[in-house]
Every structure is written in C-alpha cells, then in structure tokens.
Write a protein that holds these residues in place. Structure first.
Motif, short mmCIF file in Angstrom:
data_model
loop_
_atom_site.label_atom_id
_atom_site.label_comp_id
_atom_site.label_asym_id
_atom_site.label_seq_id
_atom_site.Cartn_x
_atom_site.Cartn_y
_atom_site.Cartn_z
N ALA A 22 -48.22 174.92 55.28
CA ALA A 22 -47.78 176.28 55.64
C ALA A 22 -46.37 176.55 55.12
O ALA A 22 -46.08 177.65 54.62
CB ALA A 22 -47.82 176.47 57.16
N TRP A 23 -45.48 175.55 55.23
CA TRP A 23 -44.11 175.74 54.72
C TRP A 23 -44.13 175.84 53.19
O TRP A 23 -43.36 176.61 52.61
CB TRP A 23 -43.21 174.61 55.17
CG TRP A 23 -41.79 174.82 54.73
CD1 TRP A 23 -41.13 174.21 53.72
CD2 TRP A 23 -40.85 175.75 55.30
NE1 TRP A 23 -39.85 174.70 53.61
CE2 TRP A 23 -39.66 175.64 54.57
CE3 TRP A 23 -40.92 176.66 56.36
CZ2 TRP A 23 -38.54 176.41 54.87
CZ3 TRP A 23 -39.80 177.43 56.65
CH2 TRP A 23 -38.62 177.29 55.91
N GLY A 24 -45.03 175.09 52.54
CA GLY A 24 -45.16 175.22 51.10
C GLY A 24 -45.60 176.62 50.71
O GLY A 24 -45.07 177.22 49.77
N VAL A 25 -46.59 177.16 51.44
CA VAL A 25 -47.05 178.54 51.19
C VAL A 25 -45.91 179.52 51.41
O VAL A 25 -45.69 180.44 50.61
CB VAL A 25 -48.24 178.88 52.11
CG1 VAL A 25 -48.58 180.38 52.04
CG2 VAL A 25 -49.45 178.04 51.74
N LEU A 40 -46.69 184.75 59.09
CA LEU A 40 -47.78 183.93 59.62
C LEU A 40 -47.66 182.49 59.14
O LEU A 40 -47.83 181.54 59.92
CB LEU A 40 -49.13 184.51 59.20
CG LEU A 40 -50.37 183.72 59.65
CD1 LEU A 40 -50.44 183.61 61.17
CD2 LEU A 40 -51.65 184.35 59.09
N ALA A 41 -47.34 182.31 57.86
CA ALA A 41 -47.15 180.96 57.32
C ALA A 41 -45.98 180.27 58.02
O ALA A 41 -46.05 179.08 58.36
CB ALA A 41 -46.91 181.03 55.82
N LEU A 42 -44.90 181.02 58.26
CA LEU A 42 -43.74 180.47 58.95
C LEU A 42 -44.09 180.06 60.38
O LEU A 42 -43.67 179.00 60.87
CB LEU A 42 -42.61 181.50 58.96
CG LEU A 42 -41.31 181.12 59.68
CD1 LEU A 42 -40.69 179.87 59.07
CD2 LEU A 42 -40.32 182.28 59.64
N PHE A 43 -44.88 180.89 61.05
CA PHE A 43 -45.29 180.58 62.42
C PHE A 43 -46.17 179.34 62.47
O PHE A 43 -46.00 178.47 63.34
CB PHE A 43 -46.03 181.77 63.03
CG PHE A 43 -46.73 181.45 64.32
CD1 PHE A 43 -46.00 181.25 65.48
CD2 PHE A 43 -48.11 181.32 64.37
CE1 PHE A 43 -46.64 180.92 66.67
CE2 PHE A 43 -48.75 181.00 65.55
CZ PHE A 43 -48.01 180.80 66.70
N SER A 96 -48.33 170.28 48.24
CA SER A 96 -48.99 171.59 48.19
C SER A 96 -48.37 172.47 47.12
O SER A 96 -49.09 173.20 46.41
CB SER A 96 -48.91 172.28 49.57
OG SER A 96 -47.57 172.50 49.94
N MET A 97 -47.05 172.41 46.96
CA MET A 97 -46.39 173.23 45.95
C MET A 97 -46.70 172.73 44.54
O MET A 97 -46.90 173.53 43.61
CB MET A 97 -44.89 173.26 46.20
CG MET A 97 -44.50 173.94 47.51
SD MET A 97 -42.73 174.02 47.82
CE MET A 97 -42.24 175.28 46.62
N LEU A 100 -43.45 179.35 48.52
CA LEU A 100 -43.98 179.96 47.30
C LEU A 100 -44.00 181.48 47.40
O LEU A 100 -43.71 182.18 46.44
CB LEU A 100 -45.39 179.44 47.03
CG LEU A 100 -45.49 177.98 46.59
CD1 LEU A 100 -46.92 177.50 46.66
CD2 LEU A 100 -44.92 177.79 45.19
N ARG A 101 -44.33 182.00 48.58
CA ARG A 101 -44.35 183.45 48.77
C ARG A 101 -42.95 184.04 48.72
O ARG A 101 -42.78 185.24 48.47
CB ARG A 101 -45.01 183.80 50.10
CG ARG A 101 -46.52 183.62 50.12
CD ARG A 101 -47.10 184.13 51.43
NE ARG A 101 -46.78 185.54 51.63
CZ ARG A 101 -47.45 186.56 51.10
NH1 ARG A 101 -48.50 186.32 50.34
NH2 ARG A 101 -47.09 187.80 51.34
N GLY A 102 -41.94 183.21 48.97
CA GLY A 102 -40.58 183.71 49.00
C GLY A 102 -39.95 183.91 47.63
O GLY A 102 -38.89 184.53 47.51
#
Length: 286
Positions: free
Chosen positions: A161-164, A77-80, A109-110, A167-169
């Motif tokens: 969103a890309w920062g999220v 979802l973040a990627l989308f 954001s990061m 981080l999730r990765g």
C-alpha cells in the motif's frame, strides 16, 4: 542549501521513519492502546500537523508561485491501508522484523511496477531482485524464529500500500500540500475503523502519547523534513539511504525495547537490503 544541512535533514528524516516503527511497536506491545485507536490518533494528529505546516509555509512564501495539488481519495485509501496494516502487524512483530518486511514489500512492489511498465533490468539488477526475494521468503519460512504469519502478511500488505501511495505521488503536485490533503482524507476512514471495532477500544495515556508522537512528529514533521531534503538528493541516493531505515529500527528495538536479534533476521536483512541496493545502484543511467 549547504551540504551539511542536506545531510542533517536526511538523517533526521531517516530517524523519523525508524521512529514510526519504534513508537508503534512500543505502544502496541507495552501499553493498553488498541491498534485501531493508535491508527486513528496517528492519522488525525499527522493531518493536523501537516496542515499547520502548509499554512505556515504558504503564509511565509515571498514569491507568487502557485502551489498545486490537494491529494485525492485513491491515494488516501492506500495511505490508510498502510497505516492500519502497519499498526495491526506490530501487535505481533518485533520492531526490526516489521521494518524489514515493510521495507522489502515497499521496494519490491515499486520495482515490480517498474518492470510491468517496461523498464529494463541489467543482469546485476535481476540478481539483486532474486536475492531480495530470497531473503524475504527465507524470513517468512516456518521455523522457531520465523515471524507470525498473520503479522507478516499484514505488514506486506502495508508495504504494498505504501508503494502504491508513493507511486501515485509522483507528479501529483506540491508534496507537502498533497500529503496534508491525503492525511486529512484518511481521518474518516480511520474513524470508521475505530467505530467498527468499538468493542475492542482500549486507551491509556502512554499509548495515546506514543500515537500522537508517531502522527505529529515522526510522520508529520518527519515527512516535511524528508520533502525538504528530497529535491536536493539524486534519485538513486534517496532510494539507497532508505536502506538504513530497517537497520535503525532494529537497533532501536534492541536498545530501547530489549528485543532479540536472531540469526535469521540478520541473514534476511543482508539478503533483502543487499539485493535492493544492487538493484538501485546498478540501474542504467539514462
């Protein structure tokens, strides 16, 4: 891996990242393709290429190490959100401005997440963060050369969103396989977006070609190259070299798309990239 090969892989990955901005802007400004279709084609072609790379890599492995991770819906979802916001923002933004806002939002954001988690900053890092914020605010302030607010907000959302997503990765498993899984999960989201905006669908061969290049080459292959180089780079080095992406994108926009360079953009770039570099390079070595 030889040093020269690491340098080459890193340079190719950075050019690919800048290429995403160039291809998206070129498609949405100079062809008839709509943003939703561009997003869908980009994510679909990226998913296909990444899974082909995963299959080929796993087939050629000579060891018995188990590859873990298959992605998840939250990261997808973040990627989308990143990919869709990126596309719709580039309807209004020039290549360099868009890349600068995106990069500033990603890093900010990061960094903010790190502060929220309790990371301690040095005085120099706080000054760098303040400088980067000032540059981003200065770029967005009303004026003759200010970027359109809607486009800027969409790109900021894409950057967050890309920062999220980034981080999730961390620790999610094999980077290539996880990315392939996440890209695959974005496809139904993108198709739903295109279906919702079906009345606005507009396609032409050049726009589709740019979308395919963006998904298959600068996203799919570009991410694979970056993941090959990343384990061999120090964390600070990996973060620092990405400072060049907005500059590469801006240069490409000027040379290839005849986009103007404004004084506001130059000053904002110096503030944002210089501030982030100060944060990264003066980090405490733990």
């Amino acid at each position: 891996m030889p040093y020269t090969r690491v340098v080459l892989l890193t340079l190719l990955a950075l050019v690919a990242f800048a290429g995403n901005s160039l291809l998206c802007r070129a498609a949405l400004a100079h062809t008839q393709i709509d943003a939703a279709s561009f997003t869908t084609i980009r994510l679909l072609s990226g998913a296909v290429v990444l899974w082909v790379l995963v299959v080929l890599r796993n087939r050629n492995r000579r060891d018995s190490v188990k590859v873990t991770g298959h992605g998840n819906w939250q990261s997808a979802l973040a990627l989308f959100v990143y990919a869709a916001g990126f596309s719709f923002a580039y309807i209004q933004l020039n290549t360099g401005v868009g890349a600068l806002i995106l990069f500033g939002a990603v890093q900010t954001s990061m960094i903010a997440f790190g502060l929220w988690r309790g990371e301690r900053f040095t005085t120099a890092q706080w000054l760098g963060l303040l400088l980067a914020f000032s540059g981003l605010i200065g770029l967005l302030l009303p004026g003759l050369s200010a970027p359109p607010l809607t486009g800027a907000m969409l790109m900021i959302a894409a950057g967050v969103a890309w920062g999220v997503y980034s981080l999730r990765g961390k620790g999610a498993g094999d980077p290539l396989q996880v990315t392939a899984g996440n890209f695959s999960r974005t496809v139904p989201m993108a198709l739903l977006l295109s279906l919702m905006l079906l009345s606005r669908v507009s396609l032409d061969s050049t726009g589709v070609y740019y979308a395919l290049l963006s998904g298959a080459l600068t996203s799919g292959v570009g991410y694979a190259i970056w993941y090959s180089a990343l384990p061999l780079l120090k964390a600070t080095t990996a973060a620092t070299v990405q400072l060049s992406v907005p500059l590469l994108a801006a240069l490409g926009g000027v040379v290839l798309l005849q986009e103007p360079v404004t004084l506001r953009l130059l000053l904002a770039a110096l503030a944002i990239l210089g501030g982030i570099a100060l944060v990264v390079l003066t980090a405490k070595r733990l």
